[in-house]
Structure formats: structure tokens, C-alpha cells
Scaffold this motif. Sequence first.
Motif, mmCIF file in Angstrom:
data_model
loop_
_atom_site.group_PDB
_atom_site.id
_atom_site.type_symbol
_atom_site.label_atom_id
_atom_site.label_comp_id
_atom_site.label_asym_id
_atom_site.label_seq_id
_atom_site.Cartn_x
_atom_site.Cartn_y
_atom_site.Cartn_z
ATOM 1 N N MET A 31 0.831 -1.199 0.000
ATOM 2 C CA MET A 31 0.000 0.000 0.000
ATOM 3 C C MET A 31 0.868 1.252 0.000
ATOM 4 S SD MET A 31 -3.281 0.502 -0.083
ATOM 5 C CE MET A 31 -4.018 -0.894 0.750
ATOM 6 N N GLN A 32 0.454 2.234 -0.777
ATOM 7 C CA GLN A 32 1.159 3.495 -0.838
ATOM 8 C C GLN A 32 0.535 4.506 0.120
ATOM 9 O OE1 GLN A 32 4.055 3.804 -2.775
ATOM 10 N NE2 GLN A 32 3.596 1.623 -2.676
ATOM 11 N N PRO A 33 1.283 5.547 0.512
ATOM 12 C CA PRO A 33 0.725 6.574 1.398
ATOM 13 C C PRO A 33 -0.584 7.129 0.848
ATOM 14 C CG PRO A 33 3.081 6.895 1.154
ATOM 15 C CD PRO A 33 2.695 5.815 0.182
ATOM 16 N N GLY A 34 -1.555 7.265 1.728
ATOM 17 C CA GLY A 34 -2.858 7.744 1.312
ATOM 18 C C GLY A 34 -3.876 6.627 1.179
ATOM 19 N N GLY A 35 -3.396 5.395 0.988
ATOM 20 C CA GLY A 35 -4.271 4.238 0.990
ATOM 21 C C GLY A 35 -5.174 4.085 -0.210
ATOM 22 N N LYS A 36 -4.876 4.756 -1.339
ATOM 23 C CA LYS A 36 -5.724 4.641 -2.521
ATOM 24 C C LYS A 36 -5.089 3.819 -3.635
ATOM 25 C CE LYS A 36 -8.153 9.001 -1.686
ATOM 26 N NZ LYS A 36 -8.522 10.333 -2.227
ATOM 27 N N SER A 37 -3.797 3.551 -3.515
ATOM 28 C CA SER A 37 -3.124 2.768 -4.536
ATOM 29 C C SER A 37 -2.103 1.851 -3.886
ATOM 30 C CB SER A 37 -2.431 3.674 -5.566
ATOM 31 O OG SER A 37 -1.382 4.405 -4.958
ATOM 32 N N ALA A 38 -1.717 0.807 -4.619
ATOM 33 C CA ALA A 38 -0.744 -0.156 -4.108
ATOM 34 C C ALA A 38 0.134 -0.629 -5.255
ATOM 35 C CB ALA A 38 -1.449 -1.339 -3.464
ATOM 36 N N ASN A 39 1.394 -0.882 -4.966
ATOM 37 C CA ASN A 39 2.331 -1.376 -5.969
ATOM 38 C C ASN A 39 2.366 -2.893 -5.918
ATOM 39 O OD1 ASN A 39 2.985 1.183 -6.761
ATOM 40 N ND2 ASN A 39 4.915 1.274 -5.641
ATOM 41 N N LEU A 40 2.088 -3.527 -7.059
ATOM 42 C CA LEU A 40 2.109 -4.975 -7.151
ATOM 43 C C LEU A 40 3.545 -5.471 -7.007
ATOM 44 C CD1 LEU A 40 0.138 -7.347 -7.750
ATOM 45 C CD2 LEU A 40 0.928 -7.216 -10.110
ATOM 46 N N THR A 41 3.762 -6.450 -6.131
ATOM 47 C CA THR A 41 5.115 -6.953 -5.884
ATOM 48 C C THR A 41 5.297 -8.407 -6.284
ATOM 49 O OG1 THR A 41 4.519 -7.526 -3.609
ATOM 50 C CG2 THR A 41 5.485 -5.335 -3.986
ATOM 51 N N ALA A 42 4.204 -9.191 -6.317
ATOM 52 C CA ALA A 42 4.337 -10.610 -6.660
ATOM 53 C C ALA A 42 2.969 -11.168 -7.027
ATOM 54 C CB ALA A 42 4.924 -11.396 -5.489
ATOM 55 N N TRP A 43 2.973 -12.283 -7.770
ATOM 56 C CA TRP A 43 1.715 -12.930 -8.120
ATOM 57 C C TRP A 43 1.964 -14.399 -8.406
ATOM 58 C CZ3 TRP A 43 3.975 -9.046 -11.032
ATOM 59 C CH2 TRP A 43 4.618 -9.448 -12.215
ATOM 60 N N MET A 44 0.894 -15.202 -8.279
ATOM 61 C CA MET A 44 0.958 -16.620 -8.618
ATOM 62 C C MET A 44 -0.452 -17.098 -8.930
ATOM 63 S SD MET A 44 1.755 -18.187 -4.844
ATOM 64 C CE MET A 44 0.712 -17.843 -3.429
ATOM 65 N N LEU A 45 -0.537 -18.224 -9.606
ATOM 66 C CA LEU A 45 -1.829 -18.780 -9.951
ATOM 67 C C LEU A 45 -2.614 -19.136 -8.689
ATOM 68 C CD1 LEU A 45 -0.882 -21.171 -12.904
ATOM 69 C CD2 LEU A 45 -2.141 -19.020 -13.061
ATOM 70 N N ALA A 46 -3.928 -18.944 -8.748
ATOM 71 C CA ALA A 46 -4.778 -19.205 -7.580
ATOM 72 C C ALA A 46 -5.173 -20.681 -7.529
ATOM 73 C CB ALA A 46 -6.014 -18.320 -7.623
ATOM 74 N N THR A 47 -4.174 -21.554 -7.492
ATOM 75 C CA THR A 47 -4.441 -22.969 -7.297
ATOM 76 C C THR A 47 -4.876 -23.192 -5.851
ATOM 77 O OG1 THR A 47 -2.178 -23.440 -6.616
ATOM 78 C CG2 THR A 47 -2.654 -23.548 -8.982
ATOM 79 N N PRO A 48 -5.550 -24.289 -5.529
ATOM 80 C CA PRO A 48 -5.944 -24.544 -4.137
ATOM 81 C C PRO A 48 -4.762 -24.485 -3.174
ATOM 82 C CG PRO A 48 -7.124 -26.035 -5.592
ATOM 83 C CD PRO A 48 -6.137 -25.301 -6.461
ATOM 84 N N ALA A 49 -3.613 -25.033 -3.579
ATOM 85 C CA ALA A 49 -2.435 -25.015 -2.709
ATOM 86 C C ALA A 49 -1.931 -23.592 -2.491
ATOM 87 C CB ALA A 49 -1.332 -25.888 -3.305
ATOM 88 N N ASN A 50 -1.906 -22.775 -3.556
ATOM 89 C CA ASN A 50 -1.428 -21.397 -3.425
ATOM 90 C C ASN A 50 -2.391 -20.545 -2.612
ATOM 91 O OD1 ASN A 50 0.885 -21.915 -4.858
ATOM 92 N ND2 ASN A 50 0.132 -21.093 -6.790
ATOM 93 N N VAL A 51 -3.687 -20.768 -2.780
ATOM 94 C CA VAL A 51 -4.673 -20.024 -1.993
ATOM 95 C C VAL A 51 -4.541 -20.382 -0.516
ATOM 96 C CG1 VAL A 51 -7.140 -19.729 -1.536
ATOM 97 C CG2 VAL A 51 -6.289 -19.720 -3.888
ATOM 98 N N ALA A 52 -4.331 -21.658 -0.213
ATOM 99 C CA ALA A 52 -4.149 -22.077 1.178
ATOM 100 C C ALA A 52 -2.896 -21.457 1.770
ATOM 101 C CB ALA A 52 -4.071 -23.605 1.258
ATOM 102 N N LEU A 53 -1.835 -21.393 0.961
ATOM 103 C CA LEU A 53 -0.590 -20.775 1.418
ATOM 104 C C LEU A 53 -0.789 -19.288 1.693
ATOM 105 C CD1 LEU A 53 2.481 -21.029 1.897
ATOM 106 C CD2 LEU A 53 2.796 -20.536 -0.526
ATOM 107 N N ALA A 54 -1.517 -18.596 0.798
ATOM 108 C CA ALA A 54 -1.773 -17.169 0.977
ATOM 109 C C ALA A 54 -2.608 -16.911 2.221
ATOM 110 C CB ALA A 54 -2.467 -16.609 -0.252
ATOM 111 N N LYS A 55 -3.605 -17.772 2.460
ATOM 112 C CA LYS A 55 -4.433 -17.597 3.656
ATOM 113 C C LYS A 55 -3.609 -17.779 4.921
ATOM 114 C CE LYS A 55 -8.959 -18.768 1.729
ATOM 115 N NZ LYS A 55 -10.110 -19.706 1.761
ATOM 116 N N GLN A 56 -2.684 -18.747 4.902
ATOM 117 C CA GLN A 56 -1.826 -18.935 6.064
ATOM 118 C C GLN A 56 -0.911 -17.735 6.266
ATOM 119 O OE1 GLN A 56 1.586 -21.670 5.919
ATOM 120 N NE2 GLN A 56 0.835 -22.607 7.810
ATOM 121 N N ALA A 57 -0.353 -17.223 5.159
ATOM 122 C CA ALA A 57 0.575 -16.096 5.248
ATOM 123 C C ALA A 57 -0.101 -14.847 5.807
ATOM 124 C CB ALA A 57 1.174 -15.798 3.882
ATOM 125 N N THR A 58 -1.376 -14.640 5.441
ATOM 126 C CA THR A 58 -2.077 -13.438 5.899
ATOM 127 C C THR A 58 -2.766 -13.635 7.245
ATOM 128 O OG1 THR A 58 -3.997 -14.095 4.557
ATOM 129 C CG2 THR A 58 -2.432 -12.525 3.586
#
Length: 240
Positions: A31-58
Motif C-alpha cells: 500500500m502506498q501513502p494515502g491508501g488509494k493505490s498499491a504497488n504490485l510486488t508478486a503474483w501466482m496462480l490461484a491454485t488450491p495449494a497457493n490459496v491455502a498458502l496465501a491464507k496462512q501467510a495473511t
Amino acid sequence: GPLPPNLVLQFNSRDRIKEPVGTEMVLAAVMQPGGKSANLTAWMLATPANVALAKQATSVPLGWTRDKNEVLSPWAGSVGAEWNFPDFQGTRCAKTKRPAFLAGKGIELTVEQVPPKKLEKFRNPFGDGEFKITVTNKNDKEVEVPALLSSADGIDWNASLAFFVADKTYVLPVEGKKTAKAVKLQPGESVSTVVNTLRFKGVSWPRGGSRVSIQFALGEISRTNFFYYFSNHHDKLIPK
């Protein structure tokens, strides 16, 4: 944290997502200052395993990592550090048993540069690595802040805060078994401390002069600030 409405994701011009339109992805952004925009830093396919990993990370605080099947806190390398919270139900650090405490909703974190005790032109115009960190309850009722721990001696900031410099995580020394409790804050109440980032062990500070960005984290919330590191000046302060 929660996504604000109408958030704009900004891409680096060199980055390209090559998946077909309509492909579901898991995205990471800052998130950038002001909270209206964010810089994308990484991405991956939303496979069940990746979604589970993302949920754990957050679901764990910033700075926590996973080594094979073990979840580790930034304090995992602190010799003798052990947390004693027998009633906690949730994720714990595999090495120290520290619970994955979050700050919670309505908690604000601010970070300000502390002016140097002695200003030297062109050497420390943005300070000597000290920052004032303030935690504020923005709710309209009293709340506990699980990530902000206290003991009989007051708030244990060393056991509460994590820091990031050049993509590496740092914490201040913590020793002994921790039986601290969550700090309670009244509506609008703030608590503050000053952290000297020159106390971090193992930082590769720049040679010559360069701006250093530092991310300060309490649980799942964080803020970033900076100071200008001038090696001929600040190297001498580290031993002190």
C-alpha cells in the motif's frame, strides 16, 4: 489489512502477467501513502495449494516465515527466548512457542523520525536512526492489542515489534520466558516508544551516503520511514 474501495493496483513497467484474461491469481502488493493505490510486488496462480498458502501467510504477523511445515516467528533465533501462553489457541512459532499475535482492527501505527541530538549539515539531516513509534486505539471502545505485550515493567516493545531493512527481518534482543499480557488501550489512547535502528545486529549498512528505508511492524500492521545513512558519521555511532 482490508482492501479499500476503488483500490488502484500499479504495475512496474517491466512486469508482465502472461496468463490469459480471466485467470484467477493471488496477488501481493504494498500500500502506498494515502491508501488509494498499491504497488504490485508478486503474483501466482490461484491454485488450491497457493490459496491455502496465501491464507496462512495473511493469518500470521508480518515477518513470520514457513520452513517446510514449520511456522517461525522473527524471534526464532533469539537464544533463550520462550513464550508461555498456555491458553492461546492458534498458530505458534515452532521454536519459541510464541503465539501469532495480531494487532486487531482499529489499531493505528505511526512512525516519525527523531531529530538528531546534534545536527551536522549534510551528515545527519534526517536523524541518527532513531524513530518514535506510536500505537493508537482508533476504536470507540477499550480494546486489547494482543501484538503489544506488557509485563510488570511496562510495555515490552522488544517482544512486540519487528523491523525490515532491505528485505531482511530484525528484532531487538529478547531473553527468558515471556508471560506478558496484551496491552489495553482506551478509546483514542496512544502509547509510544523510541527505537534506535542502529542497534539492529547484522545490518549491511551502505557505504558512503544513502537513504535507508525501514519498515516497522506490529502484528499485521506496519509503516515505513527512512533516514539518510552516512557511513563516515553513523558507523561511529553503532558501537555506542
